[in-house]
Design a protein around this motif. Structure first.
Motif, PDB file in Angstrom:
ATOM      1  N   LEU A  14       0.836  -1.197   0.000  1.00 53.79           N
ATOM      2  CA  LEU A  14       0.000   0.000   0.000  1.00 53.79           C
ATOM      3  C   LEU A  14       0.871   1.248   0.000  1.00 53.79           C
ATOM      4  O   LEU A  14       1.842   1.355   0.753  1.00 53.79           O
ATOM      5  N   CYS A  15       0.500   2.189  -0.822  1.00 50.71           N
ATOM      6  CA  CYS A  15       1.179   3.494  -0.832  1.00 50.71           C
ATOM      7  C   CYS A  15       0.689   4.284   0.371  1.00 50.71           C
ATOM      8  O   CYS A  15      -0.522   4.396   0.604  1.00 50.71           O
ATOM      9  N   SER A  16       1.598   4.850   1.142  1.00 48.84           N
ATOM     10  CA  SER A  16       1.214   5.566   2.358  1.00 48.84           C
ATOM     11  C   SER A  16       0.574   6.921   2.057  1.00 48.84           C
ATOM     12  O   SER A  16       0.077   7.590   2.969  1.00 48.84           O
ATOM     13  N   ILE A  17       0.588   7.328   0.778  1.00 49.06           N
ATOM     14  CA  ILE A  17      -0.040   8.605   0.415  1.00 49.06           C
ATOM     15  C   ILE A  17      -1.493   8.382  -0.016  1.00 49.06           C
ATOM     16  O   ILE A  17      -2.423   8.994   0.513  1.00 49.06           O
ATOM     17  N   CYS A  18      -1.705   7.465  -0.983  1.00 55.66           N
ATOM     18  CA  CYS A  18      -3.081   7.222  -1.478  1.00 55.66           C
ATOM     19  C   CYS A  18      -3.764   6.085  -0.748  1.00 55.66           C
ATOM     20  O   CYS A  18      -4.965   5.852  -0.939  1.00 55.66           O
ATOM     21  N   LEU A  19      -2.986   5.333   0.077  1.00 49.94           N
ATOM     22  CA  LEU A  19      -3.514   4.220   0.869  1.00 49.94           C
ATOM     23  C   LEU A  19      -4.131   3.138  -0.006  1.00 49.94           C
ATOM     24  O   LEU A  19      -5.084   2.466   0.380  1.00 49.94           O
ATOM     25  N   ASP A  20      -3.610   2.978  -1.211  1.00 49.38           N
ATOM     26  CA  ASP A  20      -4.085   1.943  -2.117  1.00 49.38           C
ATOM     27  C   ASP A  20      -2.881   1.147  -2.621  1.00 49.38           C
ATOM     28  O   ASP A  20      -1.728   1.522  -2.391  1.00 49.38           O
ATOM     29  N   VAL A  21      -3.163   0.038  -3.297  1.00 49.60           N
ATOM     30  CA  VAL A  21      -2.077  -0.798  -3.813  1.00 49.60           C
ATOM     31  C   VAL A  21      -1.236   0.011  -4.801  1.00 49.60           C
ATOM     32  O   VAL A  21      -1.764   0.816  -5.574  1.00 49.60           O
ATOM     33  N   PHE A  22       0.081  -0.210  -4.724  1.00 52.10           N
ATOM     34  CA  PHE A  22       1.008   0.572  -5.556  1.00 52.10           C
ATOM     35  C   PHE A  22       0.623   0.565  -7.035  1.00 52.10           C
ATOM     36  O   PHE A  22       0.239  -0.468  -7.589  1.00 52.10           O
ATOM     37  N   THR A  23       0.751   1.737  -7.649  1.00 53.67           N
ATOM     38  CA  THR A  23       0.658   1.877  -9.094  1.00 53.67           C
ATOM     39  C   THR A  23       1.969   2.527  -9.561  1.00 53.67           C
ATOM     40  O   THR A  23       2.285   3.644  -9.155  1.00 53.67           O
ATOM     41  N   ASP A  24       2.745   1.830 -10.378  1.00 52.63           N
ATOM     42  CA  ASP A  24       4.083   2.288 -10.779  1.00 52.63           C
ATOM     43  C   ASP A  24       4.910   2.656  -9.554  1.00 52.63           C
ATOM     44  O   ASP A  24       5.302   3.816  -9.354  1.00 52.63           O
ATOM     45  N   PRO A  25       5.214   1.661  -8.682  1.00 57.00           N
ATOM     46  CA  PRO A  25       5.950   1.975  -7.450  1.00 57.00           C
ATOM     47  C   PRO A  25       7.397   2.419  -7.721  1.00 57.00           C
ATOM     48  O   PRO A  25       8.069   1.868  -8.594  1.00 57.00           O
ATOM     49  N   VAL A  26       7.834   3.447  -6.959  1.00 55.78           N
ATOM     50  CA  VAL A  26       9.223   3.935  -7.039  1.00 55.78           C
ATOM     51  C   VAL A  26       9.816   3.928  -5.645  1.00 55.78           C
ATOM     52  O   VAL A  26       9.085   4.045  -4.648  1.00 55.78           O
ATOM     53  N   THR A  27      11.158   3.783  -5.601  1.00 55.35           N
ATOM     54  CA  THR A  27      11.869   3.797  -4.318  1.00 55.35           C
ATOM     55  C   THR A  27      12.733   5.039  -4.271  1.00 55.35           C
ATOM     56  O   THR A  27      13.550   5.276  -5.174  1.00 55.35           O
ATOM     57  N   ILE A  28      12.533   5.852  -3.211  1.00 53.03           N
ATOM     58  CA  ILE A  28      13.342   7.077  -3.083  1.00 53.03           C
ATOM     59  C   ILE A  28      14.588   6.761  -2.265  1.00 53.03           C
ATOM     60  O   ILE A  28      14.670   5.671  -1.655  1.00 53.03           O
ATOM     61  N   PRO A  29      15.610   7.655  -2.223  1.00 54.38           N
ATOM     62  CA  PRO A  29      16.907   7.348  -1.589  1.00 54.38           C
ATOM     63  C   PRO A  29      16.824   6.837  -0.166  1.00 54.38           C
ATOM     64  O   PRO A  29      17.691   6.038   0.252  1.00 54.38           O
ATOM     65  N   CYS A  30      15.807   7.223   0.605  1.00 55.66           N
ATOM     66  CA  CYS A  30      15.722   6.758   1.996  1.00 55.66           C
ATOM     67  C   CYS A  30      15.217   5.324   2.087  1.00 55.66           C
ATOM     68  O   CYS A  30      15.233   4.715   3.160  1.00 55.66           O
ATOM     69  N   GLY A  31      14.769   4.759   0.973  1.00 54.66           N
ATOM     70  CA  GLY A  31      14.336   3.361   0.943  1.00 54.66           C
ATOM     71  C   GLY A  31      12.834   3.158   0.991  1.00 54.66           C
ATOM     72  O   GLY A  31      12.361   2.031   0.870  1.00 54.66           O
ATOM     73  N   HIS A  32      12.065   4.228   1.172  1.00 56.67           N
ATOM     74  CA  HIS A  32      10.610   4.081   1.220  1.00 56.67           C
ATOM     75  C   HIS A  32      10.022   4.098  -0.181  1.00 56.67           C
ATOM     76  O   HIS A  32      10.566   4.741  -1.088  1.00 56.67           O
ATOM     77  N   ASN A  33       8.895   3.377  -0.322  1.00 61.48           N
ATOM     78  CA  ASN A  33       8.276   3.208  -1.636  1.00 61.48           C
ATOM     79  C   ASN A  33       6.942   3.966  -1.710  1.00 61.48           C
ATOM     80  O   ASN A  33       6.159   4.001  -0.744  1.00 61.48           O
ATOM     81  N   PHE A  34       6.667   4.537  -2.892  1.00 67.78           N
ATOM     82  CA  PHE A  34       5.424   5.271  -3.130  1.00 67.78           C
ATOM     83  C   PHE A  34       4.992   5.057  -4.578  1.00 67.78           C
ATOM     84  O   PHE A  34       5.778   4.626  -5.419  1.00 67.78           O
ATOM     85  N   CYS A  35       3.735   5.365  -4.852  1.00 62.91           N
ATOM     86  CA  CYS A  35       3.302   5.414  -6.249  1.00 62.91           C
ATOM     87  C   CYS A  35       4.034   6.580  -6.909  1.00 62.91           C
ATOM     88  O   CYS A  35       4.208   7.645  -6.296  1.00 62.91           O
ATOM     89  N   LYS A  36       4.473   6.388  -8.143  1.00 62.19           N
ATOM     90  CA  LYS A  36       5.210   7.436  -8.830  1.00 62.19           C
ATOM     91  C   LYS A  36       4.381   8.716  -8.923  1.00 62.19           C
ATOM     92  O   LYS A  36       4.879   9.816  -8.674  1.00 62.19           O
ATOM     93  N   GLY A  37       3.112   8.565  -9.252  1.00 57.73           N
ATOM     94  CA  GLY A  37       2.256   9.743  -9.368  1.00 57.73           C
ATOM     95  C   GLY A  37       2.024  10.425  -8.032  1.00 57.73           C
ATOM     96  O   GLY A  37       1.971  11.659  -7.951  1.00 57.73           O
ATOM     97  N   CYS A  38       1.897   9.627  -6.951  1.00 52.37           N
ATOM     98  CA  CYS A  38       1.613  10.197  -5.617  1.00 52.37           C
ATOM     99  C   CYS A  38       2.792  11.031  -5.115  1.00 52.37           C
ATOM    100  O   CYS A  38       2.609  12.162  -4.646  1.00 52.37           O
ATOM    101  N   ILE A  39       4.020  10.486  -5.184  1.00 51.71           N
ATOM    102  CA  ILE A  39       5.171  11.208  -4.664  1.00 51.71           C
ATOM    103  C   ILE A  39       5.507  12.416  -5.531  1.00 51.71           C
ATOM    104  O   ILE A  39       5.917  13.477  -5.026  1.00 51.71           O
ATOM    105  N   SER A  40       5.278  12.287  -6.856  1.00 51.37           N
ATOM    106  CA  SER A  40       5.530  13.433  -7.740  1.00 51.37           C
ATOM    107  C   SER A  40       4.568  14.570  -7.405  1.00 51.37           C
ATOM    108  O   SER A  40       4.972  15.743  -7.324  1.00 51.37           O
ATOM    109  N   GLU A  41       3.293  14.244  -7.222  1.00 46.74           N
ATOM    110  CA  GLU A  41       2.308  15.277  -6.889  1.00 46.74           C
ATOM    111  C   GLU A  41       2.609  15.884  -5.519  1.00 46.74           C
ATOM    112  O   GLU A  41       2.450  17.097  -5.325  1.00 46.74           O
TER     113      GLU A  41
END
Length: 388
Positions: A14-41
């Motif tokens: 689950l993406c901690s921003i949209c609280l839904d299953v990952f869509t195009d998951p990305v990993t940022i330098p700290c190691g946490h994962n988010f949907c590409k669209g969620c973290i970009s927005e």
């Protein structure tokens, strides 16, 4: 891969921003994962590049690349979840007319079990599970399914209606209290709900009391109809009895009247017959004497006439019929006396009937309990609650 995915929990995908299953998951330098669209927005809104979870700051915006491993795992998890939802959907109820459908279902929509006042959506058993298991969604307020969730939002400020303005008697949001309803008496929705519920309880009690009074009135009216029918039956019986007696009495009076008149007529006829018999007897005697006188008067023998004249029988005694009359009997007052006697008989019958009725009323003294608001105004109750 499928065996490994079974060991992973839903929260790990689950993406901690949209609280839904990952869509195009990305990993940022700290190691946490988010949907590409969620973290970009998120970074488009926040000038400072910071991890939403650990709050680590980055000097420059990291380059985002899709994590193919997590993407494949998320895809498999999504497929597994859809298969699970598909298999469980057959066991759940398909929405029927008049029921609230699940807003998250695609294709065949299932019946919603709960509605979320935060998400403003309704969910079936499968799609409701995240609200029961995820920490972020557990705080959302769930209610019984409702179709018009938009009606729970303030149309002016697009905020949830969670307060009640007692001044204007309307539900308001937090912004309304500092703007349009600043000086008004505003209370939490629960307090307003409890107050109105108490008023409704009081109103319901008053309605039930009104219903009870009207039911008592119906019982009273039905009882009045029963008493009226009983009274009508008694009056008919008494009336038939009185008129039967009156008819018999009238027939007896009529027969007596006819007999009286006939008796007077018979006496008159007998009197006339007696007079006529006497007159015919006198006429017979007078005819005999007339014959003797006529025979003697025809004689030419002077001596015989003189000698026979002295030997003529003396004139038979006769009655002076000058004042004798056969007067028709007077029937004046006969009918009137008969009617008067009939009236006396009827009066006695009515007096007797009244006495019977008074005895019946005394015998039927009953104890009654009546609502003073519904009792008939003609009913008078004694202090001990008994009606006579």
């Amino acid at each position: 891969m499928s065996a490994a995915s079974c060991l992973l929990t839903e929260d790990q995908f689950l993406c901690s921003i949209c609280l839904d299953v990952f869509t195009d998951p990305v990993t940022i330098p700290c190691g946490h994962n988010f949907c590409k669209g969620c973290i970009s927005e998120h970074w488009d809104v926040d000038v400072q590049c910071q991890c939403p979870i650990c709050k680590e700051d980055f000097d420059r915006r990291p380059e985002l690349r899709v994590n193919t491993f997590i993407s494949e795992m998320a895809a498999q998890f999504r497929q597994s979840a859809q298969q699970k939802a598909s298999s469980s959907s057959s066991e759940q109820q398909v929405v029927k007319p008049g029921e609230v459908p699940c807003d998250a279902c695609t294709g065949t929509r299932l019946k919603a079990l709960k509605s979320c006042l935060v998400c403003l959506e309704s969910y079936c058993e499968t799609h409701l599970e995240p609200h029961l298991t995820r920490a972020g969604l557990k705080k959302h307020q769930l209610i019984d399914p409702e179709e018009n969730l938009e009606g729970r939002m303030c149309v002016k400020h697009d905020k949830q209606l969670e307060l009640f303005c007692k001044t204007d008697q309307v539900c308001v949001c937090m912004l309304c209290t500092v703007l349009d309803h600043k000086t008004h008496d505003v209370v939490p929705l629960k307090e307003g709900y409890e107050g109105k519920k108490a008023e409704l309880g009081k109103t319901e009690a008053e309605i039930q009391l009104m219903i009870q009074k009207r039911r008592l009135k119906i019982q009273e009216m039905n009882r009045s109809v029963e008493l009226s029918k009983e009274g009508a039956d008694r009056e008919i019986a008494d009336g038939v009895q009185v008129f039967t007696s009156l008819k018999e009495s009238a027939e007896r009076s009529q027969a007596k009247l006819i007999n009286t008149i006939k008796e007077k007529q018979r006496e008159t006829e007998e009197q006339a017959e007696g007079f006529i018999k006497e007159l015919e007897q006198e006429i017979s005697e007078l005819r005999k004497r007339s014959s003797e006188v006529e025979q003697l008067s025809r004689s030419e023998d002077q001596l015989h006439l003189l000698q026979s004249f002295t030997s003529l029988k003396a004139a038979p005694p006769t009655k002076n019929w000058t004042e004798v009359r056969v007067r028709p009997p007077s029937y004046e007052g006969t009918v009137r006396r008969a009617v008067t006697q009939l009236e006396e008989t009827l009066s006695k019958q009515m007096k007797k009937r009244l006495e019977v009725k008074l005895k019946r009323v005394q015998r039927y003294e009953v104890e009654v309990t009546l609502d003073p608001d519904t009792a008939h105004p003609a009913l008078i109750l004694s202090d001990d609650g008994k009606q006579v």
